[in-house]
Design an enzyme around this catalytic site. Structure first.
Site, short mmCIF file in Angstrom:
data_model
loop_
_atom_site.label_atom_id
_atom_site.label_comp_id
_atom_site.label_asym_id
_atom_site.label_seq_id
_atom_site.Cartn_x
_atom_site.Cartn_y
_atom_site.Cartn_z
N ASP A 82 13.32 -9.50 4.93
CA ASP A 82 13.28 -8.66 3.74
C ASP A 82 14.33 -7.55 3.83
O ASP A 82 14.05 -6.39 3.57
CB ASP A 82 11.87 -8.08 3.56
CG ASP A 82 11.62 -7.65 2.11
OD1 ASP A 82 12.39 -8.08 1.23
OD2 ASP A 82 10.67 -6.89 1.87
N GLY B 248 0.83 -1.20 0.00
CA GLY B 248 0.00 0.00 0.00
C GLY B 248 0.86 1.24 0.00
O GLY B 248 1.97 1.22 -0.51
N LYS B 249 0.34 2.31 0.59
CA LYS B 249 1.06 3.57 0.51
C LYS B 249 1.61 4.01 1.87
O LYS B 249 1.12 3.58 2.92
CB LYS B 249 0.13 4.66 -0.01
CG LYS B 249 -0.15 4.49 -1.49
CD LYS B 249 -0.95 5.62 -2.03
CE LYS B 249 -1.04 5.51 -3.55
NZ LYS B 249 -2.07 6.34 -4.12
#
Ligand code: NAG
Ligand code: NAG
Ligand code: NAG
Ligand code: NAG
Length: 958
Positions: free
Chosen positions: A760, A648-649
């Site tokens: 990650d 998302g943002k």
């Protein structure tokens, strides 16, 4: 109306409805032309691959012309998705598209996985192009059953294992390009039971360079009845002799066996190859006498540098080959005088005779080619008959003559060249708005960009400018585009470079005509045209094209579905009715679902005043209401958006009147379950370390999941390395960033309770604050290392391409060593500033090859970030690279722990002994820690001679 009447009316209308529905489907079936099996296969691709064209909708790919698809009658005959940014791992379904003739998936780095052996079902396939994807594993043997194949281009993937001998069955095959992979084993040739490459009588191109092929070159591979024009086998591990049979392939135009371990003498019958234009045999162990190439009158390019020939005078034939443009005979034990005749060769552009024992007086004479480049470095030339008006580039560095006053300084120093093909702008002061580029025709648009890699070339870079070469290239490309109906306005070819494999690389910008950007179909057709190459370019050989993913596809055409429209018109009323029904149904379902969610949602019972029950156990992090957030982010306005990703943002906002935060707002598709979300915020709230971005708060309300982190002002390490931020990172700062990030990660692994595997780690997840302190961010994928005590968790493989631990990838067992691998990749990025995968090549392999290459030490130098200080000034560079390489070892057990990494980086910083006084802001050690050290400089292990040959073919940094 009686009840009976009502029932019968109801029955009637039902019947009418059913009839209408039937008619409707019939009509749609008539207009739908695509074969059902093909439709199913494409729909399966659609559901397993990302980023396919938005016009892949409806039930008729052929009729409604889905982007990338061509049909004949009802069958799909071509699937061309070049450069579409497609991502995916499943291929099973392509094999049921049995009508396919053209399959081109090139330049989709996100396409990975093993090529399924069911590809052997595509019996009508003529062209298979997979250049620049991420396929790995063996090339399936079944490829040999595709009897119609004319072209196989598997260039720039990660294929491994042997070349399948079955390829020898492909009697139509003309173009075999398996370069830039990891193929190993010997070159297969046929025997009574097995086919082999020698059977490919129609083949014109063997492009097998840059693999790990080993063993001797089978003599049987070459014979007089083949049609081969290109035998390209450079950068492999071939041993033994160059077979005499090579001299019998009369059609040969190019031979490349450079960078192997071949020995013995070069067969004298090569001289019989009357069509040979290019001969690359450098960097082998050839010995015996240098071959006699007299009378090879169409030979343009000869390179036999770095072999062990018997010492000899400069051979006669050097001066007799009338077509020679380039002669490279570096380090070939030549001695005696350089004959003046050699400079009279009419086409000569480049002569490299460096590192020999040439002696006496150099006489260039009066007639020589214009812009001739001559490299005579490191010989024993004592005198030079110089004329003031010599119009040539000559270097005599490392000859006794440079120690006398006889030679002009300009011949005794090394010049660097700037190869800039950009035609001077005729557009005045015109400039383009953000991210558009000005074409040579003064139009602003979004060009499709990439690099053409020529397997060989026959002229020198300096001659590429201002000459027929350039205009030939430009003209050929443009005419190829236009004759294929592609909307190309112009192209810009800029900054040619020669890479470490002596391939000519030309960055290309292709501008759209009459519009701002290309649509998908045009990009894929351009990509196909360039890698299919139905055209030839004079002076230039064949090439492969690797793109940079196109930024801005023009909105795809809506599919014009005649069938659907007519169907819709007729069935309109039916549809309205159905929609109504569906609406009522959906409403009821939603109510049901809401009730269900309320039941299963642990958050529903949160009581944020009383911290009890299933309320998340948070340390420090606060809960915020959606309304608060709307206010502080200006209703999530675009201007407050500072980034976005798969989840998302990210917005910037101010909470609690002054604290600036980064708010990560999950999109619909990437919401976690309530339990996961709770786990994550609990986990994050426990993490407090100055090198880890801390969680400030969260919001879980109105179907929203948001996490607020402290706002880190200077952006990501990736942006900084890519030069997208205002400040430059020198070596000193990079070491400190490495240390910061390592400390943050080591905290997560070794001090957090329970330990956390980040999963990650990448340069975009390392943020830099005002003082350039690095902080590890984004725990979106983090895993708690469970209390089971086994030291690993088995999970579905997630992470980012290029950073992922290969062992985790294969075993699905995630350990803290998986983070160590990713961290190693980040360390390599710090050194090279390259993305982990660039042009289909992984950074680990790139660095590994550069280190292992003892024959060309400068190769290592070339991969270092050019914006860093000179290599000799990078204290402890090699130690740092060694550390990085130990982090990316294949076996997780052999990688260091993060704690060990921290200690080693501390050690490196100490050794490199940065001057604390000039750099107070970053003081790392207390004075007693550093005061005892002498300035110790650890230089890279290999010779980094600043004077190494940037002349005349310097390998440019990219
Ligand atoms: C696909 O169809 C278009 C238009 O009919 C044609 O110009 C193009 O050559 C075809 N491409 C292939 C690969 O068959
Ligand atoms: C394969 O090509 C042949 C010859 O063009 C054709 O007759 C046959 O129908 C094609 N096969 C399929 C499955 O399309
Ligand atoms: C033929 O070659 C294959 C592999 O190249 C090998 O496995 C096989 O033993 C050979 N057969 C004979 C009869 O030499
Ligand atoms: C090379 O071959 C030519 C032509 O056969 C011959 O005249 C010449 O003597 C040979 N040169 C050497 C050094 O053997």
């Amino acid at each position: 109306m009686s009840i009976g009447n009502m029932v019968s009316v109801w029955k009637m209308s039902c019947r009418v409805l059913i009839c209408l529905l039937l008619v409707c489907t019939r009509i749609m079936a008539i207009f739908s032309v695509t074969d059902g099996g093909d439709l199913a296969a494409l729909n399966a691709l659609k559901s397993s691959w990302k980023n396919l064209s938005p016009n892949w909708v409806g039930g008729d790919p052929c009729g409604s012309r889905w982007d990338g698809i061509n049909c004949t009658d009802t069958r799909v005959t071509s699937l061309i998705l070049a450069g579409m940014g497609v991502e995916g791992r499943e291929f099973g379904d392509i094999s049921s598209l049995t009508g396919l003739r053209f399959l081109d998936l090139s330049n989709n780095v996100g396409l990975e996985g093993i090529l399924p052996s069911s590809i052997g079902n595509l019996k009508n396939l003529t062209v298979l192009i997979l250049v620049g994807c991420s396929f790995f594993g063996p090339i399936p043997d079944s490829i040999g059953s595709l009897q119609q194949l004319v072209q196989i281009s598997l260039n720039s993937n990660r294929f491994s294992g042997p070349i399948p001998p079955s390829i020898g069955n492909l009697s139509q095959l003309s173009w075999l390009d398996l370069s830039m992979n990891r193929l190993s084993g010997s070159i297969p040739v046929s025997n009574n039971t097995t086919p082999g490459l020698d059977k490919l009588r129609s083949a014109q191109h063997f492009h097998l360079s840059n693999n790990q092929l080993s063993g001797p070159i089978p003599a049987q591979l070459f014979s007089s009845n083949m049609s081969l024009i290109h035998a390209i086998f450079d950068y492999n591990k071939l041993i033994g002799y160059l077979p005499i049979s090579l001299g019998s392939v009369q059609t040969l135009e190019v031979i490349r066996f450079d960078w192997n371990s071949l020995q013995g003498s070069i067969p004298s019958n090569l001289r019989n190859l009357r069509n040979l234009n290019e001969l690359y045999l450098s960097n082998n162990n050839f010995n015996g006498n240098m071959p006699n190439l007299t009378s090879m009158n169409v030979l343009y390019y000869v390179d036999m540098s770095n072999n062990n020939f018997n010492a000899s005078e400069v051979p006669q034939w050097f001066s007799s080959l009338q077509s020679l443009t380039t002669l490279r005979m570096e380090n070939t034990t030549l001695q005696g005088q350089v004959p003046v005749d050699i400079f009279r060769l009419p086409q000569l552009e480049t002569l490299v005779l460096s590192n020999n024992n040439l002696s006496g007086t150099l006489d260039i004479g009066n007639s020589y080619g214009s812009n001739l480049t001559v490299d005579l470095q490191n010989n024993s030339i004592t005198d030079f008959r110089e004329k003031t008006d010599y119009n040539l580039e000559l270097t005599l560095v490392g000859n006794p003559v440079c120690n006398t006053s006889k030679a002009t300084a300009r011949f005794c120093s090394i010049e660097t060249h700037n190869n800039n093909l950009l035609p001077s702008s005729k557009c005045g002061a015109m400039s383009c708005s953000r991210d558009k580029v000005l074409s040579t025709k003064c139009q602003c648009s979004h060009p499709y960009t990439g690099t053409i890699h020529f397997f060989f070339f026959s002229f020198s870079l300096t001659h590429l400018q201002n000459s027929t070469y350039y205009s030939t290239l430009y003209g050929s490309l443009m005419s190829a585009f236009l004759s294929n109906g592609l909307p190309v306005e112009s192209v810009i070819i800029n900054n040619p470079t020669i890479n470490v494999f002596s391939y000519l690389q030309l960055p290309l910008q292709i501008f759209p005509s009459g519009q701002d950007s290309f649509n998908r179909s045009s990009v894929s057709r351009i990509g196909f045209l360039l890698n299919h190459q139905p055209f030839k370019i004079e002076y230039f050989g064949p090439f492969f094209f690797l793109d940079e993913q196109y930024c801005c596809f023009e909105g795809s055409k809506k599919s014009s579905q005649v069938g659907l429209i007519i169907g819709a018109a007729i069935g309109g009323s039916v549809l309205v009715f159905l929609i109504l029904l569906a609406g009522i149904y959906a409403l009821r379902q939603r109510k049901k679902a809401k009730r269900a969610i309320e039941k299963s949602d642990p958050f529903a019972s949160w009581n944020l005043e009383k911290e009890s029950g299933s309320v998340p156990q948070l340390q420090g992090a606060k809960w915020f209401s959606f309304e608060d957030l709307k206010k502080c982010t200006n209703n999530f306005s675009e201007s407050n958006c500072i980034g976005s990703g798969g989840y998302g943002k990210v917005y910037k906002g101010t909470v609690a009147s002054s604290q600036v935060v980064a708010i990560k707002r999950a999109e619909q598709g990437s919401m976690q379950g309530a339990h996961e979300f709770k786990t994550e915020i609990e986990l994050l709230s426990r993490i407090h370390h100055k090198n880890v971005v801390s969680l400030v708060g969260f919001c879980y309300e109105q179907g929203e999941q948001m996490l607020f982190y402290e706002y880190i002002s200077n952006g990501t390490l990736r942006d900084c390395l890519a030069g997208k931020s205002a400040f430059r990172l020198d070596w000193n700062k990079r070491l400190r960033i490495a240390l910061d990030a390592a400390r943050g990660l080591s905290y997560l692994h070794e001090l957090a309770d329970p330990p956390i595997i980040h999963r990650d780690i990448k340069s975009t997840n390392i943020l830099l604050d005002n003082n350039l302190n690095a902080k590890v961010a984004d725990f979106g994928l983090s895993k708690l290392l469970g209390d089971a005590g086994k030291g690993y968790v088995t999970t579905q493989v997630k992470g980012t391409l290029g950073y992922m631990d290969p062992e985790y990838y294969m075993t699905q067992q995630l350990t803290d060593k998986s983070d160590v691998y990713s961290f190693g990749v980040v360390l390599l990025e710090l050194v090279t500033a390259r993305a982990p995968i660039q042009h289909g090549k992984h950074i680990v392999r790139l660095v590994q090859e550069a280190i292992e290459d003892t024959q060309e030490p400068q190769k290592f130098d070339q991969i270092i970030d050019p914006s860093l200080e000179p290599v000799s000034k990078l204290g402890c560079l090699m130690k740092f690279v060694d550390l990085a390489m130990s982090c990316v070892r294949e076996s997780a057990a052999e990688r260091p722990t993060m704690g060990e990494v921290v200690r080693e980086i501390e050690n490196i910083i100490k050794l490199a002994n940065f001057d604390k006084k000039t750099d107070k802001g970053f003081s790392l050690f207390s004075s007693e820690e550093t005061s005892d050290e002498n300035p110790l400089h650890s230089y890279p292990a290999k010779g980094f001679d600043a004077s190494y040959g940037s002349f005349p073919f310097h390998v440019q940094r990219q």
